[in-house]
Design a protein around this motif. Sequence first.
Motif, mmCIF file in Angstrom:
data_model
loop_
_atom_site.group_PDB
_atom_site.id
_atom_site.type_symbol
_atom_site.label_atom_id
_atom_site.label_comp_id
_atom_site.label_asym_id
_atom_site.label_seq_id
_atom_site.Cartn_x
_atom_site.Cartn_y
_atom_site.Cartn_z
ATOM 1 N N ALA A 6 0.844 -1.196 0.000
ATOM 2 C CA ALA A 6 0.000 0.000 0.000
ATOM 3 C C ALA A 6 0.874 1.239 0.000
ATOM 4 O O ALA A 6 2.002 1.226 0.505
ATOM 5 N N ALA A 7 0.328 2.304 -0.563
ATOM 6 C CA ALA A 7 1.004 3.598 -0.553
ATOM 7 C C ALA A 7 -0.045 4.688 -0.473
ATOM 8 O O ALA A 7 -1.199 4.488 -0.859
ATOM 9 N N SER A 8 0.357 5.840 0.036
ATOM 10 C CA SER A 8 -0.541 6.999 0.046
ATOM 11 C C SER A 8 0.093 8.097 -0.785
ATOM 12 O O SER A 8 1.303 8.313 -0.747
ATOM 13 N N GLY A 9 -0.742 8.771 -1.551
ATOM 14 C CA GLY A 9 -0.262 9.857 -2.387
ATOM 15 C C GLY A 9 -1.413 10.765 -2.752
ATOM 16 O O GLY A 9 -2.522 10.295 -3.022
ATOM 17 N N VAL A 16 -3.957 4.317 -0.932
ATOM 18 C CA VAL A 16 -4.993 4.369 0.100
ATOM 19 C C VAL A 16 -4.644 5.490 1.080
ATOM 20 O O VAL A 16 -3.621 6.154 0.963
ATOM 21 N N GLU A 17 -5.489 5.685 2.070
ATOM 22 C CA GLU A 17 -5.221 6.681 3.107
ATOM 23 C C GLU A 17 -4.065 6.221 3.991
ATOM 24 O O GLU A 17 -3.836 5.017 4.155
ATOM 25 N N ARG A 51 -2.140 -2.172 6.766
ATOM 26 C CA ARG A 51 -1.789 -3.281 5.881
ATOM 27 C C ARG A 51 -0.325 -3.717 6.001
ATOM 28 O O ARG A 51 0.002 -4.841 5.635
ATOM 29 N N ALA A 52 0.557 -2.825 6.470
ATOM 30 C CA ALA A 52 1.995 -3.074 6.341
ATOM 31 C C ALA A 52 2.669 -3.345 7.684
ATOM 32 O O ALA A 52 2.311 -2.770 8.713
ATOM 33 N N GLU A 53 3.675 -4.214 7.626
ATOM 34 C CA GLU A 53 4.513 -4.480 8.799
ATOM 35 C C GLU A 53 5.682 -3.497 8.883
ATOM 36 O O GLU A 53 6.156 -3.180 9.964
ATOM 37 N N LEU A 54 6.139 -3.038 7.723
ATOM 38 C CA LEU A 54 7.205 -2.049 7.634
ATOM 39 C C LEU A 54 6.645 -0.839 6.894
ATOM 40 O O LEU A 54 6.204 -0.958 5.748
ATOM 41 N N VAL A 67 -2.531 13.880 9.569
ATOM 42 C CA VAL A 67 -2.689 12.454 9.298
ATOM 43 C C VAL A 67 -2.728 12.142 7.810
ATOM 44 O O VAL A 67 -2.570 11.018 7.400
ATOM 45 N N ASN A 68 -2.899 13.143 6.976
ATOM 46 C CA ASN A 68 -2.929 12.908 5.544
ATOM 47 C C ASN A 68 -2.167 14.025 4.832
ATOM 48 O O ASN A 68 -2.745 14.853 4.140
ATOM 49 N N PRO A 69 -0.844 14.051 5.040
ATOM 50 C CA PRO A 69 -0.065 15.172 4.493
ATOM 51 C C PRO A 69 0.028 15.104 2.987
ATOM 52 O O PRO A 69 0.006 14.039 2.393
#
Length: 387
Positions: free
Chosen positions: A43-46, A65-66, A73-76, A365-367
Motif C-alpha cells: 500500500a502507498a498513500s499519495g 490508500v489513506e 496493511r503493512a509491517e514495515l 494524518v494525511n499530508p
Amino acid sequence: MKTTPQPDPRDRPARLTVGVVGAGRVGPALAASLQLAGHRPVAASGVSDASRRRAEALLPGVPLVEPAEVLQRAELVLLTVPDDALPALVSGLAGTGAIRPGQLLVHTSGRFGTRVLDPALRAGALPLALHPAMTFTGTPVDVQRLAGCSFGVTAPEELRLAAEALVIEMGGEPEWIDEEKRPLYHAALALGANHLVTLVAQSLELLRTAGVGAPDRMLGPLLGAALDNALRSGDAALTGPVARGDAGTVAAHIEELRAHAPGTVAGYLAMARATADRALAHGLLEPRLAEDLLGVLAGGARGAEGAGGTAVTDGPGGTDGTRGTDGTGEIDGTDGTKGTGGTRGTDGAEAPAEPDGPASPVDPVNPEDPEDPESPTGPTGPEGTPR
C-alpha cells in the motif's frame, strides 16, 4: 555458454509487507528496492497527480490508500514526507491509534533521528531513521542509484542490526549518525548538494549568455574533475583566480556579472570570500596578494549594496580597518576575520532553520506528499532529472 536464469523477485517468499506514506520521489524508490530484496509492497498513500504517477511506475499494482490504511496493511512503513510535516504526521497517526505494536516505522528525514518517532514508540512501534544520501528523480533510475549509496542511520541499540540489514538490502551502506548530530549531518549534505545545483545552474546560464553553444558539454569534464579532486584532496584542490590572488581578474568578473547577471553577484562574492579564507588558512593564497583581493571583494560588496543588491556574508575585514560586509539571510553568515588593523566583520544574518524551505500546511494524518521528501537536500529539479 549457458546462463542460469535469475528468479523473479516476485516469486520469492516475502518477509515483510511494506507501506509508503508519502509517494514523493523517495518513498516509491525505497519500496521498489525492498521489493527486489524479497519484501512485498502492499500500500502507498499519495495526493498529487505526480505522486500517483510515480507510484504506478515504480510500484505497479500497489493500491493508493489513506495513510491510516497503509499502516493497517503493512509491517514495515516508510514515512517519506517533508521534514517539517513529519512530527505532526507521527503524532497524528499515534493519536488515531493507527500504529500497531511491533510495527517497523522508518522515516527518511535527514534532519531528524528517532526521537521524532517517540509518539509511535509509545504506541509500540519500532523506530528507525534511514536517510539516503542521494538525489532522487522520481524515476526507476533511482533504484539503480541506491547501489553503494550511503544512508545516515539512527536507531536504538536493539534495532541497529535490523536497520543495517534494511539498508544493505536496498543496496546501501549504513553510516551511523548520533541523534544530536542529525541536523549538522543534514546541513552538510544540503550545503554540498543543494548549493552545487544552484552554482552549476548559474554557470550554465552565464556560459549561454557568453555565447557557448553547449555549456553542459563544456562544464561536464571540468566539474567532474573538480569534484574528484576535491573529494581526494580537499582544500589542496583549490584553483582559480581567488586561490591565486589575481585581484584584477576577480574585479573583472564582478564587473561583468553586475552588467549581465546582477543576481549572481552576491553569491560570487560570498563564495569568493569563503574560498579566500580557506586558501589563506591552508597556505595556498599569499597574504600579500590577499590584501588586494580582499579589497576588491569589499568594494564589490559595497557596489552591490549601492545598487540595491543583496549584501554578502561576512568576510575578512579589509586591510585598512574597514568592516567585513553583512551576511545574506540565505546562508549562514560567519564572523569576519580581522584585517590588518581592522575591526572584526559583523555577523551574517541568521539562516533559515531548514535548508529545504518552508513546508506547506499539511493535514497531520494525511499530508500532501513531497515532490522530493528528502533527497539529502530538498527539491531536486524538474521531474525526471537529477538534482
